[in-house]
Design an enzyme around this catalytic site. Structure first.
Site, PDB file in Angstrom:
ATOM      1  N   THR A   1       0.672   5.867   1.220  1.00  0.00           N
ATOM      2  CA  THR A   1       1.926   6.025   0.494  1.00  0.00           C
ATOM      3  C   THR A   1       1.527   6.671  -0.651  1.00  0.00           C
ATOM      4  O   THR A   1       2.299   7.775  -1.262  1.00  0.00           O
ATOM      5  CB  THR A   1       2.233   4.595   0.008  1.00  0.00           C
ATOM      6  OG1 THR A   1       2.521   3.945   1.169  1.00  0.00           O
ATOM      7  CG2 THR A   1       3.330   4.670  -1.011  1.00  0.00           C
TER       8      THR A   1
ATOM      9  N   GLU B   1       1.276  -3.709  -5.543  1.00  0.00           N
ATOM     10  CA  GLU B   1       1.695  -2.458  -5.054  1.00  0.00           C
ATOM     11  C   GLU B   1       0.980  -1.443  -5.920  1.00  0.00           C
ATOM     12  O   GLU B   1       0.582  -0.260  -5.185  1.00  0.00           O
ATOM     13  CB  GLU B   1       3.115  -2.121  -5.180  1.00  0.00           C
ATOM     14  CG  GLU B   1       4.005  -3.010  -4.328  1.00  0.00           C
ATOM     15  CD  GLU B   1       3.812  -2.372  -2.623  1.00  0.00           C
ATOM     16  OE1 GLU B   1       2.576  -2.869  -2.276  1.00  0.00           O
ATOM     17  OE2 GLU B   1       4.829  -2.052  -2.057  1.00  0.00           O
TER      18      GLU B   1
HETATM   19  N1  HSE Z   1       9.629   4.035  -2.376  1.00  0.00           N
HETATM   20  C1  HSE Z   1       8.327   3.883  -1.995  1.00  0.00           C
HETATM   21  C2  HSE Z   1       8.127   5.531  -1.446  1.00  0.00           C
HETATM   22  C3  HSE Z   1       8.269   3.109  -0.756  1.00  0.00           C
HETATM   23  O1  HSE Z   1       8.982   5.921  -0.869  1.00  0.00           O
HETATM   24  O2  HSE Z   1       7.173   5.928  -1.672  1.00  0.00           O
HETATM   25  C4  HSE Z   1       6.931   3.029  -0.240  1.00  0.00           C
HETATM   26  O3  HSE Z   1       6.818   2.416   1.033  1.00  0.00           O
END
Ligand code: HSE
Length: 317
Positions: A183, A130
């Site tokens: 993201t 990630e």
């Molecule tokens: N918790 C992370 C965010 C998840 O909200 O950036 C990304 O899919």
């Protein structure tokens, strides 16, 4: 056995109030990987389908490749691995696409090596993937994709992850508008600090959500699906977001919010029929903004990633 297929599901991270610490898995869609032992050391990606040619085939930059390399490094196996990746999750959707690929690859490689590690011991490798994908090693997609159900990441240092029981009759609707949000970009809009008043409301909600799931108390689940931290800053990136949330509740959902970093919307309902109706209502809302969307209705996935054997193949070189 020298070849194995694994599937890992899409996930909803955050679940409104649990930014970076809460997530759950759905039954579909799932990414699929086929891992094959090879004679030469090193990890190679031999094919990727379903990504429109957009994902890197360099194993150092692809989440499946990174996760397998991290696994081999940590366990000390000097084994060559070839990865075929079949993407069924849309990229940049907020449905945990990068996580599903790395998790499927990890359960497959662990299986090929005779399962020396337990499921939760695979988490750090998926988190590292990630980090490569978006610059942040958050676990709220990879943990539920790996373990199934609702998962709480109580702490990152040290890593402390726990599963929350899932009420049987809970359904998730995912509405994926044909928009893409990275993201990394969606994290960049967030602020580094949170006013105390918002923090108080937020931790009330996350505690309420956990209790609501455990009892179960659907009213409490619905009231707890409110985010005062990420959603107000991110929702401007999704056309019609406030109206979409209202529409979801009017159509019978317990609540709705941004799935992960968006732009997919998730909603929770207590029947398949309601979940379907919610999906249709939100799709209509997006259409009003001339945005096409795809709707997925699914139960909560209690199993997480699965492995299945494939036809035995000769080692490839
Ligand atoms: N918790 C992370 C965010 C998840 O909200 O950036 C990304 O899919």
């Amino acid at each position: 056995m020298n070849s194995i297929k694994a599937m890992a599901p899409a996930t909803v991270a955050n679940v409104s109030c649990g930014f970076d610490i809460f997530g759950f898995a759905v039954e579909s869609p799932c990414d699929e990987v086929i891992l094959t032992l090879r004679d030469e050391p090193g990890v190679v990606i031999t094919s990727i389908t379903g990504d429109g040619g957009r994902l890197p085939t360099d194993a150092n930059r692809n989440t499946a490749g990174v996760a397998v390399q991290e696994y081999l490094k940590a366990t000390g196996y000097n084994q060559g691995i070839a990865i075929e990746l079949n993407k069924h999750l849309p990229l940049g959707s907020g449905m945990g696409s990068s996580a599903a690929s790395s998790v499927a690859a990890l359960v497959a490689v662990n299986h090929l090596m005779g399962n020396p590690l337990k499921r939760d011991e695979l988490l750090p490798f998926a988190m590292e993937a990630e980090r490569v994908a978006c610059g942040s090693a958050h676990a709220d997609n990879v943990a539920p994709s790996l373990l199934g159900g609702f998962v709480l990441i109580r702490s990152y240092e040290p890593l402390d992850v726990t599963r929350i029981p899932t009420p049987d009759d809970l359904y998730c609707t995912l509405i994926h508008p044909q928009l893409e949000l990275k993201t990394e970009d969606s994290r960049n809009v967030l602020k580094a600090s949170v006013p105390l008043r918002d923090a108080v409301r937020q931790w009330g909600n996350i505690a309420g959500l956990v209790v609501g799931l455990m009892k179960p108390d659907y009213g409490l689940i619905g009231r707890s699906l409110q985010d005062y931290i990420a959603e107000p800053l991110r929702s401007v990136l999704i056309p019609g977001f406030d109206r979409i949330k209202e529409t979801a509740v009017q159509a019978g959902a317990l609540g709705a919010g941004i799935s992960g970093s968006g732009p997919t919307i998730f909603a929770l309902s207590v029947s398949a029929a309601t979940a379907k109706k919610v999906g249709e209502a939100i799709r209509d809302e997006f259409e009003g903004f001339r945005v096409e969307s795809e709707v997925y209705v699914s139960r909560i996935n209690a199993m997480g990633a699965t492995v299945e054997s494939v036809e035995q193949k000769e080692n490839i070189v």
